[in-house]
Design a protein around this motif. Structure first.
Motif, PDB file in Angstrom:
ATOM      1  N   ASP A 398      11.784 -61.310 -12.579  1.00 17.78           N
ATOM      2  CA  ASP A 398      11.780 -60.435 -11.408  1.00 17.78           C
ATOM      3  C   ASP A 398      10.408 -59.817 -11.153  1.00 17.78           C
ATOM      4  OD1 ASP A 398      14.418 -61.096 -11.248  1.00 17.78           O
ATOM      5  OD2 ASP A 398      15.193 -59.123 -11.845  1.00 17.78           O
ATOM      6  N   GLU A 399       9.743 -59.346 -12.212  1.00 19.82           N
ATOM      7  CA  GLU A 399       8.437 -58.714 -12.015  1.00 19.82           C
ATOM      8  C   GLU A 399       7.375 -59.730 -11.613  1.00 19.82           C
ATOM      9  OE1 GLU A 399       7.738 -55.473 -11.808  1.00 19.82           O
ATOM     10  OE2 GLU A 399       9.930 -55.359 -11.932  1.00 19.82           O
ATOM     11  N   ALA A 400       7.457 -60.940 -12.161  1.00 19.32           N
ATOM     12  CA  ALA A 400       6.490 -61.971 -11.788  1.00 19.32           C
ATOM     13  C   ALA A 400       6.650 -62.355 -10.325  1.00 19.32           C
ATOM     14  CB  ALA A 400       6.667 -63.199 -12.687  1.00 19.32           C
ATOM     15  N   TYR A 401       7.883 -62.555  -9.881  1.00 19.87           N
ATOM     16  CA  TYR A 401       8.109 -62.927  -8.472  1.00 19.87           C
ATOM     17  C   TYR A 401       7.775 -61.777  -7.533  1.00 19.87           C
ATOM     18  CZ  TYR A 401       9.912 -67.641  -8.883  1.00 19.87           C
ATOM     19  OH  TYR A 401      10.000 -69.003  -9.072  1.00 19.87           O
ATOM     20  N   ARG A 402       8.111 -60.565  -7.921  1.00 17.84           N
ATOM     21  CA  ARG A 402       7.772 -59.412  -7.075  1.00 17.84           C
ATOM     22  C   ARG A 402       6.256 -59.280  -6.926  1.00 17.84           C
ATOM     23  NH1 ARG A 402      10.674 -56.076  -9.453  1.00 17.84           N
ATOM     24  NH2 ARG A 402      12.372 -55.864  -7.963  1.00 17.84           N
ATOM     25  N   THR A 403       5.549 -59.434  -8.041  1.00 19.30           N
ATOM     26  CA  THR A 403       4.082 -59.338  -7.999  1.00 19.30           C
ATOM     27  C   THR A 403       3.482 -60.436  -7.131  1.00 19.30           C
ATOM     28  OG1 THR A 403       4.025 -58.372 -10.215  1.00 19.30           O
ATOM     29  CG2 THR A 403       1.984 -59.353  -9.394  1.00 19.30           C
ATOM     30  N   SER A 404       4.001 -61.668  -7.268  1.00 19.58           N
ATOM     31  CA  SER A 404       3.463 -62.779  -6.500  1.00 19.58           C
ATOM     32  C   SER A 404       3.698 -62.593  -5.001  1.00 19.58           C
ATOM     33  CB  SER A 404       4.084 -64.095  -6.977  1.00 19.58           C
ATOM     34  OG  SER A 404       3.454 -65.194  -6.377  1.00 19.58           O
TER      35      SER A 404
END
Length: 601
Positions: A398-404
């Motif tokens: 979730d954090e990786a996709y949100r950041t991207s």
């Protein structure tokens, strides 16, 4: 001051890290400063990345550590897949040349040999029969060995052939020893352990085995698996032409028997790979990188790196727990830095650069998982372990996709993005609605963000933490290190055992079903793939062994690999090998001392 505080503390870890990832006379602190300066967007980001790397809470793959900010002409990408190999001699040689250029700059490479016509098929221009797809693998095998022999990083390759290719049975046994070689191995084993002919003979035998610069995997289709389950015949075909049929359960047994004895070929579930691909609308995947955690399109490449979960352990009221908020807060700066690698690195081929920059793939994962969770009191594959793994991977996803998505707002989305089709993708549909809303509004910077790799070398460099999501293999072993004063033997202990007295469940203590359960559960949170070896004990029955692969397919895994120490591979490839890593060789290997699979990352 920092050089004596940060970085590896074990002599073997320091020696490994210095030898593989740092320049001459470069300290760990120097390396961190080099990478942080090259990958930061601003001063605040530079300080964050410097802290993260100094504390070893994130371990970039070895190529990133070696290449970024360095004057050396090496790529920061660990893994590539070859361009599609055309069915003619000129293109085969061109792809071999491209492979040479890729491996010389430090990249491992995978190939799909399925486009090559089968043995016996007519070559009309020559009016002669083809020697078959497997025969041409020898060209690439020799290319890889040449790269190693001239002093470059040990090459790593993966060969894939579709299960419906007419040469599939030849491919399955392509790496196996002949009966004569097997008899020779038995004779050499009868010599005294200190007999000079024993060790030299076993090493020579290993080098004489065919295609040892390759890992091999069969590209399995759902059509084939359904034919196995339904006990039906299965059609072999090439170029729109049928080449007869085989009884699917018999062919499946041949694949399984080869794994039972030789731990190869691995199995890739091609339909699952493509159905769950975020870029299902613009690419077809037929091969993977050498260790299988990255299914990639022609000329595809992927960056790798892993969060070290042992560094997030905190003691709360006398019990160890994972600091989830610290982990969550470290993900955005890492995603930002790894995205910058795509623009900062050099590429062996222009086609690889175009592919990488048009999709901006990366593969972030985790390592030290068994050590961290077992220190917290969750035995490997237990209910508590599975819950903790799910929480960690869901947080990373979730954090990786949100950041991207937020990076896309700032820097732009990856060029090949089609928002509607991307959002309709099977994996993207599993994301929370607020993240999908961000992608709909801003796009996304990176097509893929997640991968779990076999982090053998970087995990050893981080004071011998457990590798990837693998269990502990051994609490303690000896390893020979070649230093300035000659060879010396160092004792290497498992991190959790050394630091906390925790004796985790070792690979040979686990049931095969435990391994599959961990693999399948991890895959649900990973957009690319998971590299995990399902170890099988000597007491496991043939039917139970085969069921490992069936469970993996039914559970949604993208591939499956097993290792059975009682098999023939252990006798031919492991016995007699030195404790230090080989200076040359080929594809990813299973360390004879630790049992850890490594792609020399």
């Amino acid at each position: 001051m920092f050089a004596s505080v940060y970085g590896p503390s074990l002599p073997v870890s320091e020696e490994t890290h210095a030898g593989k990832y740092r320049g001459r006379n470069e300290t760990f602190y120097d390396m961190v400063c080099r990478i942080a300066a090259a990958l930061s967007d601003n001063e605040d980001h530079r300080r964050e990345i410097k802290r993260i790397l100094l504390q070893m809470v994130f371990l970039p793959a070895g190529r990133v550590q070696r290449a970024i900010g360095s004057p050396h002409q090496v790529t920061a990408y660990n893994c590539y897949v070859s361009g599609t190999i055309g069915d003619d001699s000129a293109d085969i040689m061109e792809k071999a040349k491209e492979a040479l250029l890729t491996m010389r700059m430090g990249g491992g490479i995978g190939y799909d040999f399925s486009p090559l016509r089968p043995r016996g098929a007519l070559i009309r221009t020559l009016n002669s029969p083809s020697s078959g797809a497997v025969s041409f693998m020898g060209i690439f095998d020799s290319t890889c060995k040449t790269v190693s022999s001239i002093g470059h990083r040990r090459g790593a390759q993966m060969a894939v052939l579709r299960v419906d290719h007419p040469d599939i049975e030849e491919f399955i046994t392509a790496k196996q020893a002949t009966q004569e070689q097997w008899i020779l191995r038995e004779l050499l084993e009868q010599l005294p352990s200190n007999h000079p002919a024993r060790q030299s003979g076993l090493r020579a035998l290993q080098q004489a085995l065919p295609l040892q610069a390759f890992n091999v995997s069969v590209g399995i289709t759902d059509e084939f698996m359904e034919a196995v389950v339904q006990e039906k015949d299965f059609t072999l075909r090439f170029g729109g032409q049928e080449y007869g049929s085989v009884y699917a359960p018999a062919l499946w047994d041949k694949i399984m028997r080869s794994n039972w004895d030789w731990a190869e070929p691995g199995v890739l579930f091609l339909d699952r790979i493509n159905q769950a691909n975020n870029l299902h609308y613009c690419e077809t995947i037929a091969a993977t990188n050498p260790c299988g955690e990255q299914p990639l399109p022609p000329y595809g490449a992927c960056l790798l790196g892993s969060f070290n979960l042992t560094r997030y352990l905190v003691n709360r009221g006398g019990k160890w727990a994972c600091d989830l908020e610290a982990f969550r807060s470290d993900i955005p700066p890492v995603v930002r830095a790894m995205d910058n690698v795509i623009d900062e690195t050099i590429y062996p081929l222009p086609q690889q650069e175009k592919e990488a920059k048009s999709k901006r793939r990366m593969g972030l994962g985790i390592t030290g998982v068994a050590n961290a969770f077992e220190t917290m009191g969750h035995p490997y594959a237990s209910e508590g372990y599975m819950y903790a793994q799910g929480v960690i991977l869901e947080t990373l996803r979730d954090e990786a996709y949100r950041t991207s998505a937020m990076l896309a707002k700032e820097k732009g989305a990856f060029p090949m993005l089609d928002r509607d089709q991307y959002l309709a993708g099977e994996f993207v549909q599993t994301l929370p609605s607020d993240i999908r809303d961000l992608i709909a509004e801003h796009g996304i910077r990176n097509s893929h963000l997640l991968s779990i790799a076999p982090t053998g070398t970087i995990s050893l460099s981080a004071d011998n933490i457990s590798s990837g999501i693998e269990p502990v293999f051994s609490y303690e072993y000896s390893r020979t290190i070649i230093g300035e004063n000659g060879p010396m033997v160092e004792s290497v202990t498992d991190w959790a055992y050394r630091e906390h007295g925790v004796r985790g469940r070792t690979a040979d203590e686990l049931e095969p079903e435990d391994h599959v359960r961990v693999l399948v559960a991890a895959q649900r949170y990973v957009d690319s793939a998971v590299s995990k070896t399902c170890n099988v004990g000597a007491g496991v029955s043939w039917e139970r062994f085969k069921d490992v692969y069936m469970q993996a397919w039914k559970g949604g895994a993208k591939g499956c690999t097993t290792f059975r120490a009682a098999g023939k591979r252990d006798g031919v490839l492991v016995k007699g090998k030195p404790e230090k890593e080989p200076d040359s060789g080929g594809a990813c290997f299973i360390d004879p001392v630790t049992g850890i699979k490594s792609c020399d990352s």
